[in-house]
Scaffold this active site. Structure first.
Site, PDB file in Angstrom:
ATOM      1  N   SER A  71       0.786  -1.377  -0.087  1.00 44.49           N
ATOM      2  CA  SER A  71       0.055  -0.007  -0.053  1.00 44.49           C
ATOM      3  C   SER A  71       0.705   1.347  -0.061  1.00 44.49           C
ATOM      4  O   SER A  71       0.369   2.324  -0.331  1.00 44.49           O
ATOM      5  CB  SER A  71      -0.912  -0.032   1.105  1.00 44.49           C
ATOM      6  N   HIS A  86      -1.601  -2.785  -6.896  1.00 42.37           N
ATOM      7  CA  HIS A  86      -2.218  -2.533  -5.812  1.00 42.37           C
ATOM      8  C   HIS A  86      -3.772  -2.710  -5.773  1.00 42.37           C
ATOM      9  O   HIS A  86      -4.602  -1.992  -6.364  1.00 42.37           O
ATOM     10  CB  HIS A  86      -1.900  -1.097  -5.211  1.00 42.37           C
ATOM     11  N   GLU A 133      -4.247  -0.105  -8.651  1.00 42.93           N
ATOM     12  CA  GLU A 133      -3.484   0.890  -9.213  1.00 42.93           C
ATOM     13  C   GLU A 133      -2.047  -0.113  -9.791  1.00 42.93           C
ATOM     14  O   GLU A 133      -1.807  -0.719  -8.893  1.00 42.93           O
ATOM     15  CB  GLU A 133      -3.069   1.767  -7.876  1.00 42.93           C
ATOM     16  N   ASN A 172      -4.515   6.133  -1.295  1.00 40.67           N
ATOM     17  CA  ASN A 172      -4.015   5.880  -0.057  1.00 40.67           C
ATOM     18  C   ASN A 172      -3.381   7.463   0.480  1.00 40.67           C
ATOM     19  O   ASN A 172      -3.307   7.837   1.515  1.00 40.67           O
ATOM     20  CB  ASN A 172      -2.996   4.932   0.344  1.00 40.67           C
TER      21      ASN A 172
HETATM   22  N1  LIG Z   1      -5.770  -4.554   4.476  1.00 35.73           N
HETATM   23  C1  LIG Z   1      -6.002  -3.694   3.148  1.00 35.73           C
HETATM   24  O1  LIG Z   1      -6.953  -3.212   3.150  1.00 35.73           O
HETATM   25  C2  LIG Z   1      -5.028  -3.603   2.218  1.00 35.73           C
HETATM   26  C3  LIG Z   1      -5.556  -2.990   0.808  1.00 35.73           C
HETATM   27  C4  LIG Z   1      -4.543  -2.961   0.078  1.00 35.73           C
HETATM   28  C5  LIG Z   1      -3.426  -3.413   0.160  1.00 35.73           C
HETATM   29  N2  LIG Z   1      -3.024  -3.884   1.308  1.00 35.73           N
HETATM   30  C6  LIG Z   1      -1.459  -4.567   1.364  1.00 35.73           C
HETATM   31  O2  LIG Z   1      -1.679  -5.797   1.274  1.00 35.73           O
HETATM   32  C7  LIG Z   1      -0.559  -6.704   2.044  1.00 35.73           C
HETATM   33  C8  LIG Z   1      -1.187  -7.580   2.965  1.00 35.73           C
HETATM   34  O3  LIG Z   1      -1.942  -6.841   3.871  1.00 35.73           O
HETATM   35  P1  LIG Z   1      -3.165  -7.835   4.884  1.00 35.73           P
HETATM   36  O4  LIG Z   1      -4.268  -6.810   5.007  1.00 35.73           O
HETATM   37  O5  LIG Z   1      -3.636  -8.927   3.941  1.00 35.73           O
HETATM   38  O6  LIG Z   1      -2.177  -8.083   6.086  1.00 35.73           O
HETATM   39  P2  LIG Z   1      -2.787  -9.616   6.867  1.00 35.73           P
HETATM   40  O7  LIG Z   1      -2.245  -9.123   8.300  1.00 35.73           O
HETATM   41  O8  LIG Z   1      -4.306 -10.014   6.805  1.00 35.73           O
HETATM   42  O9  LIG Z   1      -1.783 -10.783   5.962  1.00 35.73           O
HETATM   43  C9  LIG Z   1      -0.504 -10.592   6.071  1.00 35.73           C
HETATM   44  C10 LIG Z   1      -0.120 -12.131   5.887  1.00 35.73           C
HETATM   45  O10 LIG Z   1       1.154 -12.186   5.355  1.00 35.73           O
HETATM   46  C11 LIG Z   1       1.782 -13.176   6.048  1.00 35.73           C
HETATM   47  N3  LIG Z   1       3.403 -13.326   6.208  1.00 35.73           N
HETATM   48  C12 LIG Z   1       4.120 -12.706   7.125  1.00 35.73           C
HETATM   49  N4  LIG Z   1       5.445 -12.800   6.697  1.00 35.73           N
HETATM   50  C13 LIG Z   1       5.297 -13.751   5.691  1.00 35.73           C
HETATM   51  C14 LIG Z   1       6.386 -14.109   5.156  1.00 35.73           C
HETATM   52  N5  LIG Z   1       7.668 -14.102   5.289  1.00 35.73           N
HETATM   53  N6  LIG Z   1       6.216 -15.176   3.882  1.00 35.73           N
HETATM   54  C15 LIG Z   1       4.985 -15.307   3.471  1.00 35.73           C
HETATM   55  N7  LIG Z   1       4.011 -14.742   4.473  1.00 35.73           N
HETATM   56  C16 LIG Z   1       4.196 -13.812   5.204  1.00 35.73           C
HETATM   57  C17 LIG Z   1       1.084 -13.386   7.574  1.00 35.73           C
HETATM   58  O11 LIG Z   1       1.181 -14.593   7.884  1.00 35.73           O
HETATM   59  C18 LIG Z   1      -0.335 -13.096   6.978  1.00 35.73           C
HETATM   60  O12 LIG Z   1      -1.044 -14.139   6.532  1.00 35.73           O
HETATM   61  C19 LIG Z   1       0.171  -5.283   2.829  1.00 35.73           C
HETATM   62  O13 LIG Z   1       1.397  -4.987   2.091  1.00 35.73           O
HETATM   63  C20 LIG Z   1      -0.760  -4.429   2.797  1.00 35.73           C
HETATM   64  O14 LIG Z   1      -0.241  -3.019   2.865  1.00 35.73           O
HETATM   65  C21 LIG Z   1      -3.716  -4.223   2.550  1.00 35.73           C
END
Ligand SMILES: NC(=O)c1ccc[n+]([C@@H]2O[C@H](COP(=O)([O-])OP(=O)(O)OC[C@H]3O[C@@H](n4cnc5c(N)ncnc54)[C@H](O)[C@@H]3O)[C@@H](O)[C@H]2O)c1
Length: 297
Positions: free
Chosen positions: A119, A140, A152, A190
């Site tokens: 993000s 994204h 994006e 964002n």
């Molecule tokens: N939450 C949102 O609304 C949103 C929207 C757009 C983008 N994002 C981006 O998406 C990404 C994930 O966010 P999320 O909300 O799914 O987070 P989340 O906390 O739900 O999930 C993160 C996952 O990553 C895993 N993880 C951690 N270390 C790891 C590794 N070394 N190898 C493999 N897996 C690993 C964790 O076990 C977990 O399952 C982030 O970069 C976030 O910025 C999030």
């Protein structure tokens, strides 16, 4: 289309949503995570989401089964060897993402496109972990991925035109409108959304309105489909804080200074919907109530 097989890194909220969306459209998807618990949770979530689509007559039971069969789970990174597009969607942490991308570089097919769903973290910085940074791009997605029609596409300084084309093709195949953004922290959405969500947290800190009042005000006053605090709970308090920190550090602009309340909530484990408690407490029966620990008077 170039991409037939996707490899999604991270079986959390976003990784599971990306996998569901891609599999519903017919792509073969493998989800990788370091946590077996997250992989199991992801598989259950997918099953539940597909069952919802069947009950709303958006797909047949047969289609749901076929979709589920297109999604595979692994705790081994080397399973990415035959993927055409690899999408990193792990925790929003620079060091974690860098080490993942270095590992991907060992196993990925040399023609594979490698993307991050970050993000806020720089695509150019992440690309520098690869031998060939021209094959790295930002893809994204927005949450919840199966419902939100925007992607994006972020061009790093080295990203090739061909890679932008493939990322756009995959996005459009998944039903997204794609916009191209420059590699600046927070990209387009964002950069505008986060200060507003952060301001809602400041209003809670100053008790200008209750949690419910702040959400109701934005829904009724501006026709927002969700209140800002409901939205932060859905995004994840930890994700929100991490993104604010990256944008604040990169820009030095005080409008991106994260509310202290976000830090307290992360320390307390109030991470939002994913932990069952954030600004709201989420009950098993689908109801929710404002979290009195946040807005105690
Ligand atoms: N939450 C949102 O609304 C949103 C929207 C757009 C983008 N994002 C981006 O998406 C990404 C994930 O966010 P999320 O909300 O799914 O987070 P989340 O906390 O739900 O999930 C993160 C996952 O990553 C895993 N993880 C951690 N270390 C790891 C590794 N070394 N190898 C493999 N897996 C690993 C964790 O076990 C977990 O399952 C982030 O970069 C976030 O910025 C999030």
């Amino acid at each position: 289309m170039f991409a037939k097989k996707l490899f999604v890194i991270g079986a959390g909220f976003m990784g599971t949503g990306i996998a569901q969306n891609a599999a519903v459209k017919g792509l073969d998807v493998t989800i990788y995570d370091v946590s077996e618990t997250q992989l199991e949770k992801s598989s259950k979530t997918l099953e539940k989401e597909l069952a919802k689509l069947v009950s709303r007559e958006k797909m047949t039971e047969e289609e749901a089964k076929e979709t589920q069969a297109r999604v595979h789970y692994t705790a081994k990174m080397k399973a990415c060897f035959d993927a055409d597009v690899i999408i990193e969607a792990a925790s929003e942490n620079l060091e974690i993402k860098k080490s993942i991308i270095r590992e991907v570089d060992k196993y990925a097919n040399q023609n594979a496109v490698i993307a991050s769903n970050t993000s806020s973290i720089s695509i150019t910085t992440l690309a520098s972990c690869l031998d060939d940074p021209s094959r790295f791009v930002g893809m994204h997605f927005f949450s919840p991925v199966p419902k939100m029609p925007l992607m994006e596409i972020v061009r790093g300084l080295h990203t090739s035109d061909e890679v932008i084309k493939i990322a756009t093709e995959v996005g459009e195949f998944m039903g997204k409108s794609c916009v191209l953004a420059k590699d600046e922290a927070g990209f387009i959405v964002n950069r505008m959304l986060l200060p507003m969500l952060n301001e809602a947290c400041f209003l809670v800190e100053r008790k200008v309105g209750t949690i419910e009042e702040i959400d109701l005000a934005m829904k009724m006053g501006l026709h927002h489909p969700m209140g800002p605090l409901e939205l932060v709970d859905m995004i994840g308090i930890d994700v929100e804080l991490a993104v604010m920190e990256v944008i604040y550090e990169e820009t030095g602009d005080s409008k991106y200074r994260p509310a202290v309340l976000l830090r307290r909530m992360v320390d307390a484990g109030f991470l939002g919907r994913k932990t069952g408690a954030g600004f709201y407490n989420y009950n098993e029966d689908g109801t929710r109530t404002a979290n009195k620990r946040i807005f105690g008077r």
